[in-house]
Write a protein that holds these residues in place. Structure first.
Motif, PDB file in Angstrom:
ATOM      1  N   GLY A   5     -59.236   9.838  30.585  1.00 39.84           N
ATOM      2  CA  GLY A   5     -59.873   9.293  29.527  1.00 39.84           C
ATOM      3  C   GLY A   5     -61.288  10.059  29.279  1.00 39.84           C
ATOM      4  O   GLY A   5     -61.916  10.309  28.252  1.00 39.84           O
ATOM      5  N   SER A   6     -61.963  10.343  30.465  1.00 41.99           N
ATOM      6  CA  SER A   6     -63.458  10.709  30.526  1.00 41.99           C
ATOM      7  C   SER A   6     -63.393  12.273  30.166  1.00 41.99           C
ATOM      8  O   SER A   6     -64.616  12.914  29.973  1.00 41.99           O
ATOM      9  CB  SER A   6     -64.059  10.449  31.899  1.00 41.99           C
ATOM     10  OG  SER A   6     -63.339  11.260  32.972  1.00 41.99           O
ATOM     11  N   GLU A   7     -62.256  12.983  30.221  1.00 37.98           N
ATOM     12  CA  GLU A   7     -62.134  14.185  29.978  1.00 37.98           C
ATOM     13  C   GLU A   7     -61.766  14.491  28.282  1.00 37.98           C
ATOM     14  O   GLU A   7     -61.949  15.859  27.985  1.00 37.98           O
ATOM     15  CB  GLU A   7     -60.820  14.926  30.780  1.00 37.98           C
ATOM     16  CG  GLU A   7     -61.051  14.774  32.105  1.00 37.98           C
ATOM     17  CD  GLU A   7     -59.992  15.353  32.794  1.00 37.98           C
ATOM     18  OE1 GLU A   7     -60.111  15.241  34.183  1.00 37.98           O
ATOM     19  OE2 GLU A   7     -58.778  15.332  32.383  1.00 37.98           O
ATOM     20  N   ILE A   8     -61.815  13.648  27.562  1.00 38.40           N
ATOM     21  CA  ILE A   8     -61.405  13.904  26.040  1.00 38.40           C
ATOM     22  C   ILE A   8     -62.414  14.609  25.507  1.00 38.40           C
ATOM     23  O   ILE A   8     -62.035  15.602  24.666  1.00 38.40           O
ATOM     24  CB  ILE A   8     -61.268  12.407  25.242  1.00 38.40           C
ATOM     25  CG1 ILE A   8     -59.923  11.811  26.014  1.00 38.40           C
ATOM     26  CG2 ILE A   8     -61.231  12.658  23.767  1.00 38.40           C
ATOM     27  CD1 ILE A   8     -59.893  10.494  25.417  1.00 38.40           C
ATOM     28  N   SER A   9     -63.717  14.377  25.790  1.00 42.11           N
ATOM     29  CA  SER A   9     -64.754  15.272  24.998  1.00 42.11           C
ATOM     30  C   SER A   9     -64.741  16.830  25.596  1.00 42.11           C
ATOM     31  O   SER A   9     -65.208  17.595  24.648  1.00 42.11           O
ATOM     32  CB  SER A   9     -66.233  14.634  25.567  1.00 42.11           C
ATOM     33  OG  SER A   9     -66.177  14.801  26.891  1.00 42.11           O
ATOM     34  N   LYS A  10     -64.085  16.982  26.535  1.00 40.67           N
ATOM     35  CA  LYS A  10     -64.075  18.355  26.861  1.00 40.67           C
ATOM     36  C   LYS A  10     -62.680  18.988  26.384  1.00 40.67           C
ATOM     37  O   LYS A  10     -62.601  20.400  26.342  1.00 40.67           O
ATOM     38  CB  LYS A  10     -64.035  18.653  28.431  1.00 40.67           C
ATOM     39  CG  LYS A  10     -65.110  18.039  29.031  1.00 40.67           C
ATOM     40  CD  LYS A  10     -65.302  17.919  30.579  1.00 40.67           C
ATOM     41  CE  LYS A  10     -66.128  17.250  31.333  1.00 40.67           C
ATOM     42  NZ  LYS A  10     -65.932  17.375  32.826  1.00 40.67           N
ATOM     43  N   LEU A  11     -61.981  18.393  25.744  1.00 41.03           N
ATOM     44  CA  LEU A  11     -60.555  18.881  25.340  1.00 41.03           C
ATOM     45  C   LEU A  11     -60.881  19.528  23.733  1.00 41.03           C
ATOM     46  O   LEU A  11     -61.476  19.189  22.977  1.00 41.03           O
ATOM     47  CB  LEU A  11     -59.448  17.810  24.959  1.00 41.03           C
ATOM     48  CG  LEU A  11     -59.030  17.016  26.301  1.00 41.03           C
ATOM     49  CD1 LEU A  11     -58.039  15.954  25.868  1.00 41.03           C
ATOM     50  CD2 LEU A  11     -58.424  17.847  27.095  1.00 41.03           C
ATOM     51  N   ASP A  12     -60.230  20.601  23.640  1.00 45.36           N
ATOM     52  CA  ASP A  12     -60.369  21.324  22.487  1.00 45.36           C
ATOM     53  C   ASP A  12     -59.029  20.869  21.607  1.00 45.36           C
ATOM     54  O   ASP A  12     -58.159  21.076  21.700  1.00 45.36           O
ATOM     55  CB  ASP A  12     -59.935  22.828  22.622  1.00 45.36           C
ATOM     56  CG  ASP A  12     -60.137  23.658  21.143  1.00 45.36           C
ATOM     57  OD1 ASP A  12     -60.405  23.008  20.256  1.00 45.36           O
ATOM     58  OD2 ASP A  12     -59.832  24.923  21.505  1.00 45.36           O
ATOM     59  N   GLU A  35     -65.270  10.503  14.623  1.00 47.63           N
ATOM     60  CA  GLU A  35     -66.105   9.632  15.083  1.00 47.63           C
ATOM     61  C   GLU A  35     -65.388   8.767  16.281  1.00 47.63           C
ATOM     62  O   GLU A  35     -65.760   8.347  17.330  1.00 47.63           O
ATOM     63  CB  GLU A  35     -66.758   8.660  14.074  1.00 47.63           C
ATOM     64  CG  GLU A  35     -67.940   9.293  13.391  1.00 47.63           C
ATOM     65  CD  GLU A  35     -67.280  10.266  12.415  1.00 47.63           C
ATOM     66  OE1 GLU A  35     -66.133  10.248  12.052  1.00 47.63           O
ATOM     67  OE2 GLU A  35     -68.048  11.220  12.035  1.00 47.63           O
ATOM     68  N   THR A  36     -63.984   8.341  15.857  1.00 48.27           N
ATOM     69  CA  THR A  36     -63.231   7.761  16.506  1.00 48.27           C
ATOM     70  C   THR A  36     -63.043   8.361  17.832  1.00 48.27           C
ATOM     71  O   THR A  36     -62.898   7.521  19.140  1.00 48.27           O
ATOM     72  CB  THR A  36     -61.824   7.445  15.883  1.00 48.27           C
ATOM     73  OG1 THR A  36     -62.208   6.934  14.700  1.00 48.27           O
ATOM     74  CG2 THR A  36     -60.906   6.727  16.748  1.00 48.27           C
ATOM     75  N   ILE A  37     -62.643   9.750  17.716  1.00 44.01           N
ATOM     76  CA  ILE A  37     -62.405  10.361  18.844  1.00 44.01           C
ATOM     77  C   ILE A  37     -63.719  10.578  19.961  1.00 44.01           C
ATOM     78  O   ILE A  37     -63.443  10.576  21.235  1.00 44.01           O
ATOM     79  CB  ILE A  37     -62.113  12.002  18.515  1.00 44.01           C
ATOM     80  CG1 ILE A  37     -60.834  11.804  17.937  1.00 44.01           C
ATOM     81  CG2 ILE A  37     -61.840  12.874  19.964  1.00 44.01           C
ATOM     82  CD1 ILE A  37     -60.342  13.250  17.368  1.00 44.01           C
ATOM     83  N   LYS A  38     -64.699  10.211  19.497  1.00 42.30           N
ATOM     84  CA  LYS A  38     -65.967  10.239  20.398  1.00 42.30           C
ATOM     85  C   LYS A  38     -66.182   8.970  21.121  1.00 42.30           C
ATOM     86  O   LYS A  38     -66.748   8.644  21.972  1.00 42.30           O
ATOM     87  CB  LYS A  38     -67.261  10.756  19.569  1.00 42.30           C
ATOM     88  CG  LYS A  38     -67.227  12.129  19.101  1.00 42.30           C
ATOM     89  CD  LYS A  38     -68.651  12.206  18.336  1.00 42.30           C
ATOM     90  CE  LYS A  38     -68.408  13.685  17.779  1.00 42.30           C
ATOM     91  NZ  LYS A  38     -69.598  13.799  16.940  1.00 42.30           N
ATOM     92  N   ASP A  39     -65.261   7.802  20.537  1.00 39.52           N
ATOM     93  CA  ASP A  39     -65.399   6.458  20.984  1.00 39.52           C
ATOM     94  C   ASP A  39     -64.425   6.104  21.888  1.00 39.52           C
ATOM     95  O   ASP A  39     -63.138   5.696  21.428  1.00 39.52           O
ATOM     96  CB  ASP A  39     -65.556   5.484  19.943  1.00 39.52           C
ATOM     97  CG  ASP A  39     -65.984   4.001  20.131  1.00 39.52           C
ATOM     98  OD1 ASP A  39     -65.777   3.781  21.491  1.00 39.52           O
ATOM     99  OD2 ASP A  39     -66.116   3.170  19.360  1.00 39.52           O
ATOM    100  N   TYR A  40     -64.196   6.119  23.204  1.00 35.12           N
ATOM    101  CA  TYR A  40     -63.000   6.037  23.911  1.00 35.12           C
ATOM    102  C   TYR A  40     -62.536   4.534  24.001  1.00 35.12           C
ATOM    103  O   TYR A  40     -61.259   4.343  23.931  1.00 35.12           O
ATOM    104  CB  TYR A  40     -63.429   6.297  25.264  1.00 35.12           C
ATOM    105  CG  TYR A  40     -62.162   6.190  26.421  1.00 35.12           C
ATOM    106  CD1 TYR A  40     -61.140   6.810  26.336  1.00 35.12           C
ATOM    107  CD2 TYR A  40     -61.989   4.858  27.099  1.00 35.12           C
ATOM    108  CE1 TYR A  40     -59.901   6.522  26.977  1.00 35.12           C
ATOM    109  CE2 TYR A  40     -60.917   4.779  27.798  1.00 35.12           C
ATOM    110  CZ  TYR A  40     -60.027   5.680  27.922  1.00 35.12           C
ATOM    111  OH  TYR A  40     -58.799   5.240  28.620  1.00 35.12           O
ATOM    112  N   ALA A  41     -63.541   3.813  23.580  1.00 37.76           N
ATOM    113  CA  ALA A  41     -63.060   2.360  23.530  1.00 37.76           C
ATOM    114  C   ALA A  41     -61.912   2.091  22.420  1.00 37.76           C
ATOM    115  O   ALA A  41     -60.972   1.308  22.375  1.00 37.76           O
ATOM    116  CB  ALA A  41     -64.306   1.287  23.538  1.00 37.76           C
TER     117      ALA A  41
END
Length: 293
Positions: free
Chosen positions: A281-288, A148-154
């Protein structure tokens, strides 16, 4: 009597010399030169931090590497792996992209240590990271890195990325000091260890980007850098909107010195670094982050 002492010394020295000179030389080293057995994460860390940057990235518990005054927990290995990948993406690769690989190779801390829990001071404040002597950075609270934290950039930014850029700024300041005129801007308003008694909203009106920035000039400089780099332009403007006319003017004066420091001392544009950090930071959701690649 003195001659007897000299004679005894000569005899002992001679025996010792003969004894040493007659030791068989077998060519064996007194040091362990065998290749260490590494698990997948340890090997990945060597490949991505040690070989390219000469950095030892430590996630396994080593008591001697911790601050003894805190009660701390080891870092979870799976969460350490994710934070290591995020560290590379948001810190090392960001600076390499903007300032060049040689910049990060030369100025990186030589040791990064992960701790599972936060470190709490007696007054209740929480330590998220430290920079020691320009060569070591300690990152805390690794075990709070959930999916959940990883999905929340803030949240990621508040607990991890902001800390990385803050502590790295300390290291850069130790190598090349900033203009001391920065220290004079809010000279009469620094509150030292009492900073935790103030809210960020109060600090902003006095020209500090955060309450912690009001503790002392070096923290003020590092906080200015970390907030500016990790927030988008809209987020930065939103934050300083509560500073009022006086607070905004003071923050702008400080930011001008911070910008000039990175341009003049290190040869890169702080605004460009902010753009790169925010893009990454906007690319985090795409990282494996589930596999070590």
């Amino acid at each position: 009597m003195r001659k007897i002492y000299y004679l005894l010394f000569a005899l002992v020295f001679g025996v010792s010399f003969v004894s040493c000179s007659n030791d068989p030389a077998n060519g064996a080293s007194i040091f362990d030169t065998s290749t260490p057995q590494r698990d997948d994460l340890s090997q990945w860390l060597v490949d991505n931090f040690t070989y390219p940057y000469n950095v030892t990235f430590m996630y396994k518990w080593d008591y001697i590497e911790t601050d003894y005054k805190y009660n701390l927990l080891p870092a979870d290995s799976a969460k350490s792996a994710k934070l290591a990948m995020l560290t590379k993406h948001l810190w090392y690769d960001a600076y390499s992209e903007v300032a060049g690989a040689d910049f990060i190779k030369t100025n990186t801390p030589r040791v990064i240590t992960l701790i599972g829990s936060a470190a709490y001071n007696s007054e209740g404040t929480e330590v998220l990271g430290t920079a020691e002597g320009g060569y070591k950075v300690v990152l805390y609270k690794v075990n709070d890195l959930t999916d959940e934290t990883i999905k929340d950039y803030a949240t990621l930014n508040y607990y991890y990325f902001h800390t990385m850029h803050h502590e790295f700024t300390h290291i850069l300041n130790q190598k090349k000091p900033y203009d001391t005129s920065f220290d004079l801007i809010s000279e009469s308003d620094y509150v030292s260890g009492d900073w935790y008694q103030y809210e960020d909203a109060t600090a902003l009106k006095k020209g500090f980007i955060s309450a912690y920035a009001s503790s002392e000039p070096i923290e003020d400089f590092a906080e200015m850098t970390a907030y500016y780099v990790t927030l988008s332009e809209d987020e930065w403007n939103s934050r300083i909107s509560g500073a009022g006319t006086t607070g905004k003017a003071i923050i702008a004066e400080k930011l001008a010195i911070v910008r000039a420091y990175f341009q003049d001392s290190w040869g890169f544009d702080l605004d460009e670094l902010r753009d790169v950090v925010n893009r990454r930071g906007s690319e985090i959701s795409k990282l494996d982050l589930e596999h070590l690649n």
